[in-house]
Design an enzyme around this catalytic site. Structure first.
Site, PDB file in Angstrom:
ATOM      1  N   LYS A 172      -5.519  -1.591   8.880  1.00 21.23           N
ATOM      2  CA  LYS A 172      -6.665  -0.859   8.335  1.00 21.23           C
ATOM      3  C   LYS A 172      -7.323   0.037   9.372  1.00 21.23           C
ATOM      4  O   LYS A 172      -8.192   0.844   9.045  1.00 21.23           O
ATOM      5  CB  LYS A 172      -7.712  -1.846   7.778  1.00 21.23           C
ATOM      6  CG  LYS A 172      -7.144  -2.873   6.805  1.00 21.23           C
ATOM      7  CD  LYS A 172      -6.346  -2.245   5.678  1.00 21.23           C
ATOM      8  CE  LYS A 172      -5.630  -3.262   4.823  1.00 21.23           C
ATOM      9  NZ  LYS A 172      -4.584  -4.023   5.485  1.00 21.23           N
ATOM     10  N   SER A 204       0.977  -7.199   1.175  1.00 18.27           N
ATOM     11  CA  SER A 204       1.340  -6.769   2.513  1.00 18.27           C
ATOM     12  C   SER A 204       2.542  -5.845   2.425  1.00 18.27           C
ATOM     13  O   SER A 204       3.331  -5.912   1.480  1.00 18.27           O
ATOM     14  CB  SER A 204       1.692  -7.994   3.359  1.00 18.27           C
ATOM     15  OG  SER A 204       2.436  -7.625   4.494  1.00 18.27           O
ATOM     16  N   GLU A 236      -4.507  -9.487   0.597  1.00 23.85           N
ATOM     17  CA  GLU A 236      -3.064  -9.334   0.460  1.00 23.85           C
ATOM     18  C   GLU A 236      -2.437 -10.672   0.085  1.00 23.85           C
ATOM     19  O   GLU A 236      -2.808 -11.715   0.627  1.00 23.85           O
ATOM     20  CB  GLU A 236      -2.450  -8.835   1.773  1.00 23.85           C
ATOM     21  CG  GLU A 236      -2.823  -7.411   2.097  1.00 23.85           C
ATOM     22  CD  GLU A 236      -2.204  -6.906   3.384  1.00 23.85           C
ATOM     23  OE1 GLU A 236      -2.275  -5.701   3.625  1.00 23.85           O
ATOM     24  OE2 GLU A 236      -1.655  -7.723   4.153  1.00 23.85           O
ATOM     25  N   CYS A 290       4.163  -5.053  13.864  1.00 21.49           N
ATOM     26  CA  CYS A 290       5.293  -5.857  13.391  1.00 21.49           C
ATOM     27  C   CYS A 290       6.479  -4.984  12.988  1.00 21.49           C
ATOM     28  O   CYS A 290       6.317  -3.874  12.491  1.00 21.49           O
ATOM     29  CB  CYS A 290       4.839  -6.760  12.257  1.00 21.49           C
ATOM     30  SG  CYS A 290       3.524  -7.877  12.769  1.00 21.49           S
TER      31      CYS A 290
END
Length: 550
Positions: free
Chosen positions: A121, A466, A440, A192
């Protein structure tokens, strides 16, 4: 220069005194003042490398002829916040980030701003601020994480930790495997490893023209990232001197280009919320239908985890976003970028180094792009699905509703083995206002996949997913349950129809029955009674509008 309002004239004697108190040499006072919004924190893996990047940005600004001032911006790690109360704060933090940057920049009248970001975000919040302020601005995303390794195979956060929980419950993994995966799935600094929200937003940022070519896919640990940081510092001073403001780059054409790249990448569904929110700050209206129209015309060319087998490091080696733009050169619009080079020229000059990672249009993974917008009596204002992560057998699905009024209740039912083939899990009261915060649902979707149900069970929610989610998972259902959307009146046992090719999502009951249930529905008590989340719940718009504050 904007900064003259704090450093020139008799009336600014006290202002100059305070500036000199920071240690700024008198010789630097006539240079452009550049704010550097850094989201460094040592709890987000994607942000732990930023201290070094800050130094290279600083060197670049000095080399370019500016003077830098650093200020901190908060950040939340969505992975750590996942599956508990903390996730309620993730999406709302986007608005805080935009507001904080606005406050700092306007209070100190910076001439330009560098936005150092990486994760979920934080990147859209910073882009919202850039569009709102409309001053010279440039973004540096800190870069993706490299793959982990275990038993000779590449590993990643989603399939090897989140989905591993379901595999363990099913007996596929041992406790020893789980412990080992915890230590090696995420080997170090970076966002990630897959086309999750952080990396998708980095790619969107580059496609918008707001970061230098090659920035998005360059891994966090590469020396090239430091050079990009230096060039970012040099470039912001050039943008100030040339008076190139953010909205000169953030045009409607830029957003269309970004959506096309997003669709070709099969990116996170969260980008629908974020792109709409950024466009809103730039004064551009982007209806949900635009995403679907572009998706129908844009083939899926890059298949990175969670839906594919490649990693972000593979995209980097294949040529990064410039190479993707090259594939799409006939589908994108001419538009300026912070580099000073038109996006079409960047596409033209790019090289594609791996045809398997970035496929040609003729050999696309799918004829359509990553996201589809569904509508119907269950979601009159729209819902979002990552269609490229759904198996062909689940593109059209009819199942029986199993309703849960929170993520936790649904998660317990999944792990307790109470969800069966043919079920459609409904998770509601998790929308922007009802959650609040539109959590999420990665934990439930990962559990479904880990237990081998992702080709026989669907999930529908007014919450979000997600970027790590895969399977028939439909989110952003609007209107949300807390505001009287039809998802609130679904009952256990109702038949639900999902038809992604036809863009339909329906509850198979009569219109009169829907009206009757809606008439009898009563809004639940607000879950939050104090603090920021209460203010957020009262003022946030629906997901189809980008979940912006109104």
């Amino acid at each position: 220069m904007r900064s003259d309002s704090i450093k020139k004239g008799l009336e600014r004697t006290p202002h100059r005194a305070l500036l000199f108190a920071t240690g700024i040499p008198k010789s630097e006072m006539n240079k452009p003042f550049i704010g550097v919004a850094t989201s460094f924190t040592d709890i987000i893996p994607g942000h732990i490398s930023m201290k070094e990047l800050e130094r290279f940005i600083e060197k670049g600004i000095h080399t370019g002829g500016g003077y830098p001032f650093f200020f901190g911006i908060p950040g939340i790690c969505d992975g750590i916040a996942m599956g508990h109360k903390g996730m309620k704060y993730s999406l709302p933090s986007r608005e805080l980030i935009a507001d904080i940057i606005e406050c700092i920049v306007e209070a100190h009248q910076f001439d330009g701003i560098v936005l150092l970001t990486n994760c979920d975000k934080i990147t859209p919040g910073m882009l919202m601020a850039a569009a709102r302020l409309d001053i010279p601005a440039i973004v540096l995303t800190a870069g993706p994480m490299l793959a982990g390794y275990y038993k000779g195979q590449r590993r990643n956060l989603t399939s090897d930790t989140f989905e591993a929980i379901g595999k363990f419950k099913k007996g596929v993994l041992t406790e020893k495997d789980l412990e080992a995966l915890e230590l090696c799935a995420c080997p170090g600094a970076g966002s990630c490893q897959g086309m999750y929200t952080a990396n998708t937003m980095a790619c969107v940022t580059e496609a918008l023209g707001m970061s230098l070519p090659g920035t998005a896919a360059t891994p966090a640990v590469m020396s090239e990232k430091r050079r990009l940081a230096f060039e970012t510092g040099v470039k912001i001073v050039e943008l100030v001197r040339k008076k190139i403001n953010a909205r000169q780059i953030l045009t409607k054409e830029a957003f269309y280009n970004a959506i096309a790249v997003d669709m070709a990448l099969g990116g996170s569904t969260n980008t629908v919320l974020h792109i709409k929110a950024i466009a809103n700050e730039a004064g551009i209206n982007l209806p949900l239908e635009v995403f679907d129209e572009i998706s129908r015309k844009t083939p899926h060319l890059v298949n990175i985890i969670p839906s594919g087998e490649h990693y972000m490091e593979d995209l980097y080696k294949a040529g990064g976003i410039p190479a993707v733009l090259k594939r799409l050169k006939d589908k994108i619009y001419s538009n300026p970028t912070v580099s000073g080079i038109d996006i079409k020229e960047i596409a033209q000059k790019a090289e594609i180094y791996d045809e398997n990672v970035i496929r040609s249009i003729k050999k696309a993974y799918h004829k359509e792009g990553g996201v589809a917008i569904l509508k119907g009596n269950l979601a009159p204002d729209g819902a979002v699905v990552k269609q490229t992560a759904v198996s062909s057998k689940m593109l059209k699905f009819e199942g029986i509703a199993r309703c849960f009024d929170s993520e936790e209740n649904a998660m317990k039912a999944i792990l307790d083995g109470k969800i069966k083939e043919g079920d459609v899990i409904i998770i509601r009261y998790e929308g922007p206002s009802g959650g609040p915060g539109m959590r999420e649902m990665l934990s439930p979707t990962s559990a479904i996949t880990g237990m081998g149900l992702n080709e026989s069970v669907a999930l529908i929610t007014d919450g979000r997913f997600s970027g790590g989610t895969r399977g028939p998972c439909i989110g952003h259902v609007s209107p949300e349950a807390a505001r009287g959307g039809p998802i609130a009146i679904v009952k256990d046992g109702d038949k639900i129809l999902i038809d992604i090719p036809k863009r339909k999502i329906e509850i198979l009951i009569s219109e009169s029955e829907i009206k009757k249930r809606l008439k009898n529905w009563k809004p639940p008590k607000q879950k939050i009674e104090k603090g920021y989340l209460l203010r957020y719940a009262r003022n946030v718009s629906s997901a189809d509008k980008g979940a912006i504050l109104e």
